[in-house]
Design an enzyme around this catalytic site. Structure first.
Site, mmCIF file in Angstrom:
data_model
loop_
_atom_site.group_PDB
_atom_site.id
_atom_site.type_symbol
_atom_site.label_atom_id
_atom_site.label_comp_id
_atom_site.label_asym_id
_atom_site.label_seq_id
_atom_site.Cartn_x
_atom_site.Cartn_y
_atom_site.Cartn_z
ATOM 1 N N HIS A 122 -25.059 31.377 24.725
ATOM 2 C CA HIS A 122 -25.527 30.526 23.624
ATOM 3 C C HIS A 122 -24.397 30.472 22.582
ATOM 4 C CE1 HIS A 122 -27.983 29.597 20.022
ATOM 5 N NE2 HIS A 122 -28.958 29.220 20.834
ATOM 6 N N GLN A 134 -33.471 36.138 24.663
ATOM 7 C CA GLN A 134 -34.374 35.746 25.759
ATOM 8 C C GLN A 134 -34.761 36.945 26.621
ATOM 9 O OE1 GLN A 134 -35.530 32.756 25.690
ATOM 10 N NE2 GLN A 134 -34.021 31.718 24.403
ATOM 11 N N ASP A 170 -26.885 39.887 23.711
ATOM 12 C CA ASP A 170 -27.713 38.858 23.092
ATOM 13 C C ASP A 170 -29.076 38.945 23.775
ATOM 14 O OD1 ASP A 170 -29.158 36.587 22.577
ATOM 15 O OD2 ASP A 170 -27.549 35.176 23.068
ATOM 16 N N CYS A 229 -27.765 24.486 22.677
ATOM 17 C CA CYS A 229 -26.780 25.336 21.992
ATOM 18 C C CYS A 229 -25.872 26.022 22.994
ATOM 19 C CB CYS A 229 -27.451 26.365 21.093
ATOM 20 S SG CYS A 229 -28.427 25.625 19.797
ATOM 21 N N LYS A 268 -39.204 34.493 18.811
ATOM 22 C CA LYS A 268 -39.342 34.186 20.242
ATOM 23 C C LYS A 268 -40.304 35.161 20.925
ATOM 24 C CE LYS A 268 -34.623 32.377 20.594
ATOM 25 N NZ LYS A 268 -34.761 30.921 20.535
#
Lengths: 143, 406
Positions: free
Chosen positions: B121, B201, B198, B361, B224
């Protein structure tokens, strides 16, 4: 299956411009070139304008994007070709008002571009429709 | 897992959009919020609102207890050793920027390398571009295989003594690729590099044990994973955080301030300048309760079944191109024939189905895929096989509509 809602947006004339874009390509010789993109979605347009004595002699575009952004570019170039820069800017203002769903009270003919009035009911897509017009404004204002 | 009962807890799902029952398939962008989270935030504002860490009064104590209680809840959720390692912030982007602005700038020098992948991302690319520009280090990429995965063999070959930071998504927000963080961390540590994950997700969808993964930093976002927007977490190993300078200076983060110099509070507060996101942290604690009541393993199992199901069903749609590996998280990124993804998304929306369209993104990844944009359907705890059926049906109608007008 009824597609009433979608047909408000995707009128035949819009899809025709998308499939058979007018004025797609590059201008040979002197022209002012504007690159513009919509960073949130990736649509991009390169618009070329040939302006002489305050008149838009020629307008061509290249680009990638959805049916709304590309058909709008095709319709915009068709609408402004042969018009004065002043009228082209007036048209752009009218187009923006049309996107906001406002009643257009003007004698100005925008041609096929008027078919995009349904976009006002799809707020997320207004930026697609105005991309080419914004590019045109930038081009003539920066000149 | 009783999805029907879970759905009852999400009032927003019970509505019609454009004359159809809402099918929400955009949880990778942001998840919906259960009643318990909405009420936790509301109750805080109704009964306990005060600034934290400073009021002598009762409300101040209540707010502080809840805020710090949320930190302990997050610590347990990700199995950090200590709450000193749990920094509240605005989200994943802020977390990665903190590491890139503080740790990276202090530790990188010319000749050093930051290693990432093309599936990242933008928020796990640009902070590193800026850090290497500022330090004279270089930014390199672990290549992607045709199916959008990376191989450990490549990681082994590419991580060298010059590699100081390996930054990688736990789960790709476009391809759904689940990266082997634990194995990557081992390879990186053997060469003395730190690993920044990261987790935007990852954390919402599977059990994250930062000690087991042995990552050095793990950043994720509350919104999220059922919590409000504006709250996020950066986990970092204590010995690394101790040696890092804060990136934001001001109230809440200081120890002593004189006219010419100041000293910082201890961890984690030295990284939390300004009044923190108190209500957001309390909402995040309620979200973690909700997720843990279901069980993270149950959630992963549910989503893996949905992922398999959606892959099977999409195969029946003519002209669809799905990007990414077969084994994946519960999200599918695709294109439908020649129909532009924005037009696909508008058409699906007209049937009440919410999907994302655009570059997600991830412009370098779009370039790698050789597309300018894609559509994405992403799934969470409240989604069902019926939602997948509605997506397939919506895609068939979309094809019919554009086939008809073209």
């Amino acid at each position: 299956m009824s597609f009433n809602n979608l047909e408000t947006l995707y009128r035949q004339v819009i899809m025709d411009h998308y499939k058979n874009p007018r004025n797609r390509g590059a201008i040979e010789g002197d022209a002012l070139t504007v690159d513009m993109n919509n960073p949130t979605c990736g649509d991009r347009i390169q618009l070329q304008l040939q302006v002489e004595d305050g008149i838009v002699k020629d307008a061509k575009f290249e680009g990638e994007g959805c049916s709304i952004s590309m058909s709008s570019a095709s319709m915009m170039t068709q609408a402004i070709k042969g018009k004065s820069v002043t009228d082209a800017l007036k048209m752009s203002k009218l187009f923006s008002e049309m996107m906001l769903g406002e009643e257009i009270d003007s004698d100005m003919e925008m041609g096929d571009a008027e078919a995009l009035s349904g976009v006002s009911q799809f707020p997320a897509r207004i930026k697609c429709a105005t991309l080419a017009w914004k590019a045109m404004e930038k081009g003539v204002n920066d000149k | 897992m009783d999805v029907k009962a879970i759905r009852q807890m999400f009032p927003i799902l019970d509505q019609e959009v454009n004359g159809h029952k809402l099918v929400y398939l955009d949880s990778s962008a942001t998840s919906q919020k259960p009643i318990s989270v909405i009420e936790a935030v509301e109750n805080y504002y109704r009964k306990d609102n005060a600034n934290v860490h400073r009021g002598v009064h009762t409300l101040g104590s209540r707010a502080t207890d809840q805020y710090e209680g949320a930190r302990e809840k997050v610590r347990r959720f990700i199995n950090a050793r200590s709450t000193a390692e749990v920094i509240f912030n605005r989200g994943t982007t802020t977390g990665i920027n903190t590491v890139a602005s503080s740790y990276a700038r202090a530790n990188l020098k010319p000749g050093d390398e930051v290693l990432i992948t093309p599936m990242e991302h933008h928020s796990n690319i640009i902070p590193w571009q800026q850090a290497v520009k500022a330090t004279g280090a270089t930014l390199n990429y672990i290549p992607l295989q045709d199916d959008g995965t990376i191989t450990l063999e490549d990681v082994r070959n590419l991580v060298t003594d010059n590699t100081k930071i390996v930054a990688i998504a736990h789960v790709s927000n476009v391809l759904g690729t689940i990266n082997p963080i634990k194995e990557i961390a081992k390879i990186a540590h053997d060469k003395g590099a730190v690993v920044v994950v990261d987790g935007a997700q990852g954390a919402p969808h599977m059990k994250v044990d930062v000690q087991d993964l042995d990552c050095d930093f793990y950043a994720f976002s509350g919104h999220k994973m059922l919590a409000p927007t504006g709250i996020g977490v950066l986990y970092g190993k204590r010995e690394l955080l101790e040696n890092m300078e804060p990136v934001e200076f001001g109230g809440e983060m200081i120890d002593f301030v004189t006219l010419q110099d100041s000293t910082w509070k201890e961890l984690p507060w030295k990284f939390e300048g300004g009044t923190p996101i108190i209500a957001g942290a309390i909402g995040l604690a309620a979200a973690i309760d909700f997720l843990e009541d279901i069980g993270m393993d149950e959630i992963l199992d549910h989503e893996q079944k949905l992922a398999d199901y959606v892959m099977d069903r999409l195969r029946t749609v003519e002209d669809i191109k799905v990007y990414g590996p077969e084994h994946r998280a519960a999200l599918v990124t695709f294109n439908l024939g020649d129909v532009h993804p924005h037009d696909v998304a508008t058409a699906l929306d007209s049937f009440g189905i919410a999907v994302r369209a655009g570059h997600h993104c991830a412009q370098p990844l779009m370039k790698w895929l050789n597309v300018t944009a894609t559509a994405r359907a992403s799934f969470y705890i409240y989604n069902t096989e019926d939602d997948v059926e509605k997506l397939v049906d919506g895609l068939l109608k979309t094809k019919e509509f554009f086939g008809h007008v073209f």
